[in-house]
Design an enzyme around this catalytic site. Structure first.
Site, short mmCIF file in Angstrom:
data_model
loop_
_atom_site.label_atom_id
_atom_site.label_comp_id
_atom_site.label_asym_id
_atom_site.label_seq_id
_atom_site.Cartn_x
_atom_site.Cartn_y
_atom_site.Cartn_z
N ARG A 44 2.01 5.66 -1.07
CA ARG A 44 2.60 6.92 -0.58
C ARG A 44 4.11 6.86 -0.78
O ARG A 44 4.65 5.82 -1.11
CB ARG A 44 2.26 7.12 0.90
CG ARG A 44 2.49 5.85 1.71
CD ARG A 44 2.88 6.09 3.12
NE ARG A 44 4.17 6.76 3.21
CZ ARG A 44 5.34 6.15 3.02
NH1 ARG A 44 5.44 4.89 2.72
NH2 ARG A 44 6.47 6.84 3.12
N GLY A 45 4.77 8.01 -0.53
CA GLY A 45 6.20 8.09 -0.78
C GLY A 45 6.40 8.61 -2.19
O GLY A 45 5.75 8.15 -3.14
N ASP A 223 10.46 14.93 -0.84
CA ASP A 223 9.26 15.01 -1.68
C ASP A 223 9.44 16.02 -2.81
O ASP A 223 8.80 15.92 -3.85
CB ASP A 223 8.04 15.35 -0.84
CG ASP A 223 7.64 14.13 -0.02
OD1 ASP A 223 8.21 13.93 1.07
OD2 ASP A 223 6.81 13.34 -0.51
N ASN A 233 10.36 17.50 3.01
CA ASN A 233 10.22 16.09 3.39
C ASN A 233 9.27 16.01 4.58
O ASN A 233 8.80 17.04 5.08
CB ASN A 233 11.59 15.47 3.71
CG ASN A 233 11.50 13.95 3.85
OD1 ASN A 233 11.01 13.27 2.96
ND2 ASN A 233 11.96 13.41 4.96
N LYS A 234 9.03 14.80 5.06
CA LYS A 234 8.09 14.56 6.14
C LYS A 234 8.31 15.51 7.31
O LYS A 234 9.45 15.79 7.68
CB LYS A 234 8.21 13.11 6.60
CG LYS A 234 7.29 12.67 7.70
CD LYS A 234 5.83 13.00 7.44
CE LYS A 234 5.29 12.35 6.18
NZ LYS A 234 3.97 12.90 5.78
O1 MRU Z 1 3.10 11.44 3.62
P1 MRU Z 1 4.02 10.43 3.04
O2 MRU Z 1 4.06 9.15 3.84
O3 MRU Z 1 3.77 10.19 1.58
O4 MRU Z 1 5.46 11.09 3.17
C1 MRU Z 1 6.55 10.46 2.56
C2 MRU Z 1 7.84 11.14 2.86
O5 MRU Z 1 7.92 12.18 3.45
C3 MRU Z 1 9.07 10.47 2.32
O6 MRU Z 1 10.17 10.76 3.13
C4 MRU Z 1 9.35 10.99 0.90
O7 MRU Z 1 8.22 10.85 0.09
C5 MRU Z 1 10.47 10.28 0.28
S1 MRU Z 1 10.06 8.59 -0.05
C6 MRU Z 1 11.38 7.78 -0.67
#
Ligand code: MRU
Length: 326
Positions: A44-45, A223, A233-234
């Site tokens: 993820r990320g 994202d 973003n998250k």
């Molecule tokens: O749902 P996830 O854990 O994939 O969410 C990830 C995020 O929101 C991160 O902040 C984003 O991908 C940037 S990672 C460097």
């Protein structure tokens, strides 16, 4: 340590669902195995998803009778992080050259991510000093944007790492990041391993702690960044941005150029992943809500560009608060 890599003909990745209890590397040699790992957040990320997408196309080019439909499955595994689609499309562009050509591009994407994260770390740490005017800083962050979210150092948490290495980090305040607790599980694990001082805080405490002066800057990843600077973003990032603006605290987005999506004019056009309501109703398998309860579970939110002080990439600093656009 690399979070994701190509080893002896298969994709190897750190299983992020097992952390922090168990450090466990899984080996994946089919496209559908990789799609499943992406969906359940074993990998993820945004930057890590870009590499996963490209390596997945290498698996498709080698093993699938219809690599295009396999690539479409990879592309659709998660909708919000543009890096996944970007990684898939970049690798697909080399399909005519066969498996070796596709794998070559995927491995370059992996290596470029390592370089980009290092550059963002340096540029971001310099910018934090400039914006705060402080030699030592307290940073608030959300989700996990460290090495686990990329190949090695990460984006926003990569900046925190650089600040720590420079002796400029007083403390990181990491939001726990409900519902899947990427902050409590993954960011805390990374901060602990780097020996950085940190405390976890409940998500809802973030804006109030900013109002009370507990952090000098907010650093988050992204994202997808639309052409006007609106940033997905998250979930919880928008609330932090509102709190940061009210408190006069710089709100900085750290992301590679591959997260900038000029084809999406504004944040309104960003698809937000809706995940299983069960993730909200339960915590790690333990049901908390009463039988019959319903839940809504957007995995991301969009912070409007006027709340963003700066966007740091490996190449530049963009200042949406001064009218600059990606
Ligand atoms: O749902 P996830 O854990 O994939 O969410 C990830 C995020 O929101 C991160 O902040 C984003 O991908 C940037 S990672 C460097």
């Amino acid at each position: 340590m690399r979070t994701i890599d190509w080893v002896d003909g298969a994709v190897e990745l750190v299983d992020q669902t097992a952390l922090p209890g168990r450090f466990h590397v899984i080996r994946i040699d089919t496209v559908d195995g990789l799609v499943d790992a992406i969906r359940r957040l074993a990998v993820r990320g945004a930057p890590a998803l870009g590499v996963a997408g490209a390596l997945g196309v290498a698996l498709a080019a080698r093993d699938e009778t219809d690599p295009l439909s396999a690539a479409a499955r990879l592309r659709a595994a998660r909708p919000t992080a543009v890096n996944l689609a970007w990684g898939v499309d970049e690798a697909l562009g080399h399909l005519d050259g066969g498996f070796e050509a596709v794998l070559g591009r995927a491995l370059r994407i992996r290596d470029e991510d390592v370089e980009a994260c290092r550059a963002m770390g340096e540029r971001g740490a310099d910018l934090v000093r400039e914006l705060t005017g402080r030699d030592r800083v307290r940073i608030m962050t959300v989700c996990n944007t460290g090495g686990l979210a990329a190949v090695e150092r990460g984006t926003a948490l990569g900046v925190v790492r650089t600040l720590h290495e420079r002796g400029q980090l007083t403390e990181a305040l990491a939001l726990e990041t409900r519902p899947l607790l990427q902050g409590s599980r993954l960011t805390a694990w990374e901060l602990g391993r780097m020996g950085a001082p940190y405390r976890l805080v409940a998500d809802s405490a973030g804006p109030f702690l900013l109002a009370r002066g507990h952090a000098d800057a907010v650093l988050i990843g992204a994202d997808r960044i639309a052409a006007d600077g609106d940033t997905a973003n998250k979930i919880g990032s928008y609330a932090l941005a509102l709190g940061a603006r009210r408190a006069g605290v710089p709100f900085v987005v750290v992301a590679p150029e591959t997260t900038v999506d000029l084809a999406t004019p504004t944040g309104a056009g960003i698809e937000i992943e809706e995940r299983d309501p069960e993730e909200v109703l339960s915590v790690r398998g333990a049901r908390l809500a009463p039988e019959g309860a319903h839940a809504l579970n957007p995995a991301f939110d969009v912070t409007p560009h006027d709340l963003v002080t700066a966007i740091v990439t490996e190449r530049r600093v963009i200042r949406p608060d001064r009218g600059e656009r990606p």
